[in-house]
Design a protein around this motif. Structure first.
Motif, mmCIF file in Angstrom:
data_model
loop_
_atom_site.group_PDB
_atom_site.id
_atom_site.type_symbol
_atom_site.label_atom_id
_atom_site.label_comp_id
_atom_site.label_asym_id
_atom_site.label_seq_id
_atom_site.Cartn_x
_atom_site.Cartn_y
_atom_site.Cartn_z
ATOM 1 N N ALA A 13 0.857 -1.346 0.100
ATOM 2 C CA ALA A 13 0.043 0.302 -0.575
ATOM 3 C C ALA A 13 0.858 1.293 0.037
ATOM 4 O O ALA A 13 2.331 1.043 0.959
ATOM 5 C CB ALA A 13 -1.381 -0.066 0.994
ATOM 6 N N GLY A 14 0.785 2.168 -0.832
ATOM 7 C CA GLY A 14 1.299 3.186 -0.856
ATOM 8 C C GLY A 14 2.471 3.447 -2.138
ATOM 9 O O GLY A 14 3.209 4.738 -2.458
ATOM 10 N N GLY A 15 2.607 2.135 -2.679
ATOM 11 C CA GLY A 15 3.587 2.093 -3.777
ATOM 12 C C GLY A 15 2.522 2.584 -5.298
ATOM 13 O O GLY A 15 1.871 3.121 -4.627
ATOM 14 N N SER A 16 3.820 1.885 -5.746
ATOM 15 C CA SER A 16 3.241 2.240 -7.494
ATOM 16 C C SER A 16 3.135 1.310 -8.491
ATOM 17 O O SER A 16 4.300 0.291 -8.552
ATOM 18 C CB SER A 16 3.509 4.115 -8.109
ATOM 19 N N LEU A 17 2.446 1.065 -9.547
ATOM 20 C CA LEU A 17 3.406 0.548 -10.580
ATOM 21 C C LEU A 17 2.555 0.873 -12.015
ATOM 22 O O LEU A 17 2.142 2.280 -11.895
ATOM 23 C CB LEU A 17 1.522 -0.322 -9.801
ATOM 24 N N ARG A 18 2.908 0.503 -12.955
ATOM 25 C CA ARG A 18 2.451 1.385 -14.607
ATOM 26 C C ARG A 18 2.368 -0.244 -15.507
ATOM 27 O O ARG A 18 3.178 -1.178 -15.270
ATOM 28 C CB ARG A 18 3.889 1.807 -14.850
ATOM 29 N N LEU A 19 1.001 -0.114 -15.090
ATOM 30 C CA LEU A 19 0.285 -0.917 -16.442
ATOM 31 C C LEU A 19 0.758 -0.867 -18.088
ATOM 32 O O LEU A 19 0.864 0.650 -18.524
ATOM 33 C CB LEU A 19 -0.637 -0.743 -16.111
ATOM 34 N N SER A 20 1.210 -1.692 -19.274
ATOM 35 C CA SER A 20 1.069 -0.985 -20.702
ATOM 36 C C SER A 20 0.676 -1.497 -20.919
ATOM 37 O O SER A 20 0.190 -3.747 -20.877
ATOM 38 C CB SER A 20 2.440 -1.566 -20.891
ATOM 39 N N CYS A 21 -0.808 -1.319 -22.073
ATOM 40 C CA CYS A 21 -0.911 -1.805 -23.193
ATOM 41 C C CYS A 21 -0.557 -2.187 -24.455
ATOM 42 O O CYS A 21 -1.155 -0.848 -25.136
ATOM 43 C CB CYS A 21 -2.250 -1.865 -23.219
ATOM 44 N N ALA A 22 -0.407 -2.626 -25.138
ATOM 45 C CA ALA A 22 0.303 -2.877 -26.422
ATOM 46 C C ALA A 22 -0.446 -3.060 -27.215
ATOM 47 O O ALA A 22 -1.296 -4.122 -27.502
ATOM 48 C CB ALA A 22 1.641 -4.115 -26.538
ATOM 49 N N ALA A 74 4.135 6.258 -30.850
ATOM 50 C CA ALA A 74 5.071 5.635 -31.722
ATOM 51 C C ALA A 74 5.252 3.986 -31.013
ATOM 52 O O ALA A 74 5.705 3.381 -31.878
ATOM 53 C CB ALA A 74 6.514 6.243 -31.063
ATOM 54 N N LYS A 75 4.923 3.501 -29.479
ATOM 55 C CA LYS A 75 5.494 2.656 -29.658
ATOM 56 C C LYS A 75 3.252 1.794 -29.433
ATOM 57 O O LYS A 75 3.438 0.351 -29.010
ATOM 58 C CB LYS A 75 5.810 2.071 -27.980
ATOM 59 N N LYS A 76 2.545 2.623 -29.696
ATOM 60 C CA LYS A 76 0.863 2.147 -29.982
ATOM 61 C C LYS A 76 0.616 1.610 -28.431
ATOM 62 O O LYS A 76 0.418 0.431 -28.699
ATOM 63 C CB LYS A 76 0.961 1.053 -31.150
ATOM 64 N N THR A 77 0.829 2.503 -27.370
ATOM 65 C CA THR A 77 1.378 1.567 -26.563
ATOM 66 C C THR A 77 0.479 2.590 -25.186
ATOM 67 O O THR A 77 0.235 3.944 -25.657
ATOM 68 C CB THR A 77 2.578 1.295 -24.964
ATOM 69 N N VAL A 78 -0.577 2.127 -24.777
ATOM 70 C CA VAL A 78 -1.178 3.410 -23.526
ATOM 71 C C VAL A 78 -1.067 2.290 -22.185
ATOM 72 O O VAL A 78 -1.154 1.359 -21.866
ATOM 73 C CB VAL A 78 -2.663 2.625 -23.976
ATOM 74 N N TYR A 79 -0.593 3.590 -21.709
ATOM 75 C CA TYR A 79 -0.114 3.117 -19.765
ATOM 76 C C TYR A 79 -1.077 3.628 -18.827
ATOM 77 O O TYR A 79 -2.031 4.581 -19.095
ATOM 78 C CB TYR A 79 1.789 4.082 -20.251
ATOM 79 N N LEU A 80 -1.151 2.954 -17.904
ATOM 80 C CA LEU A 80 -1.744 3.366 -16.575
ATOM 81 C C LEU A 80 -0.257 3.252 -15.359
ATOM 82 O O LEU A 80 -0.576 2.336 -14.820
ATOM 83 C CB LEU A 80 -3.139 2.768 -16.340
ATOM 84 N N GLN A 81 -0.227 4.670 -15.380
ATOM 85 C CA GLN A 81 0.232 5.149 -13.981
ATOM 86 C C GLN A 81 -0.188 5.067 -12.923
ATOM 87 O O GLN A 81 -1.430 5.822 -12.458
ATOM 88 C CB GLN A 81 1.018 6.049 -14.131
ATOM 89 N N MET A 82 -0.341 4.152 -11.719
ATOM 90 C CA MET A 82 -0.911 4.303 -10.357
ATOM 91 C C MET A 82 0.408 3.715 -9.777
ATOM 92 O O MET A 82 0.783 3.445 -9.090
ATOM 93 C CB MET A 82 -1.200 2.724 -10.415
ATOM 94 N N THR A 119 -4.578 -8.853 -16.280
ATOM 95 C CA THR A 119 -2.964 -8.618 -15.300
ATOM 96 C C THR A 119 -3.099 -8.214 -13.911
ATOM 97 O O THR A 119 -4.023 -7.696 -13.497
ATOM 98 C CB THR A 119 -2.200 -7.724 -15.893
ATOM 99 N N GLN A 120 -2.919 -8.938 -12.932
ATOM 100 C CA GLN A 120 -3.053 -9.112 -11.436
ATOM 101 C C GLN A 120 -2.470 -8.152 -11.112
ATOM 102 O O GLN A 120 -1.075 -8.262 -10.842
ATOM 103 C CB GLN A 120 -2.795 -10.434 -11.122
ATOM 104 N N VAL A 121 -3.253 -7.212 -10.424
ATOM 105 C CA VAL A 121 -2.347 -6.472 -9.398
ATOM 106 C C VAL A 121 -2.944 -6.475 -8.318
ATOM 107 O O VAL A 121 -4.165 -6.811 -7.631
ATOM 108 C CB VAL A 121 -3.156 -4.963 -9.622
ATOM 109 N N THR A 122 -1.985 -7.030 -7.307
ATOM 110 C CA THR A 122 -2.292 -7.099 -5.854
ATOM 111 C C THR A 122 -2.040 -5.706 -4.845
ATOM 112 O O THR A 122 -0.466 -5.879 -4.510
ATOM 113 C CB THR A 122 -1.665 -8.592 -5.297
ATOM 114 N N VAL A 123 -2.671 -5.491 -3.727
ATOM 115 C CA VAL A 123 -1.743 -4.195 -3.246
ATOM 116 C C VAL A 123 -1.803 -4.842 -1.794
ATOM 117 O O VAL A 123 -3.134 -5.107 -1.324
ATOM 118 C CB VAL A 123 -2.878 -3.096 -3.295
ATOM 119 N N SER A 124 -1.067 -5.077 -0.829
ATOM 120 C CA SER A 124 -0.583 -5.440 0.214
ATOM 121 C C SER A 124 -1.086 -4.444 1.269
ATOM 122 O O SER A 124 -0.535 -3.302 0.757
ATOM 123 C CB SER A 124 0.246 -6.061 0.170
ATOM 124 N N SER A 125 -1.841 -4.585 2.535
ATOM 125 C CA SER A 125 -1.794 -3.929 3.543
ATOM 126 C C SER A 125 -0.953 -3.811 4.316
ATOM 127 O O SER A 125 -0.052 -4.658 4.203
ATOM 128 C CB SER A 125 -2.905 -3.987 4.118
#
Length: 125
Positions: A13-22, A74-82, A119-125
């Motif tokens: 919890a409090g951390g970050s992840l970046r997901l990519s969708c090509a 250019a990369k035809k990619t969508v990102y989700l910065q969390m 894609t699985q995202v798991t956030v631990s407390s």
């Protein structure tokens, strides 16, 4: 249209992840790509979406101020910065594409017709 999502994982919890969708197809004028999430027993919900041309965005209330959606043409990619992740963000995250979506309907999950695997995202407390 083919979409490949990646970047999930386990984070505290409090951390970050970046997901990519090509994307193969589903980009360019008239296309929208979004991120959605689902937990077992609940409906899939919209997290954030972006219009490829012009970059207009939509965020669910739960994502506002913490998540950022962006695209790299250019990369035809969508990102989700969390950022500032919470345990309640734990879910399988999917990306999906739709065409010809009006701006007022960008958050409507049902208009996105092309889906990638999750894609699985798991956030631990």
């Amino acid at each position: 249209v083919q979409l490949q999502a990646c970047g999930g994982g386990l984070v505290q919890a409090g951390g970050s992840l970046r997901l990519s969708c090509a994307a193969s197809g589903g980009t360019g004028s008239g296309w929208h790509i979004g991120w959605f999430r689902q937990v077992p027993g609940k409906e899939r919900e919209t997290v954030a979406t972006i219009r490829w041309s012009g970059g207009a965005t939509y965020y669910a209330d739960s994502a506002k101020g913490r998540f950022t959606i962006s695209r790299d043409s250019a990369k035809k990619t969508v990102y989700l910065q969390m950022d500032s992740l919470k345990p309640e963000d734990t879910a399988v995250y999917y990306c999906a594409a739709g065409y010809g979506i009006i701006l007022s309907n960008m958050g409507n999950r049902s208009v996105y017709k092309y889906w990638g695997q999750g894609t699985q995202v798991t956030v631990s407390s």
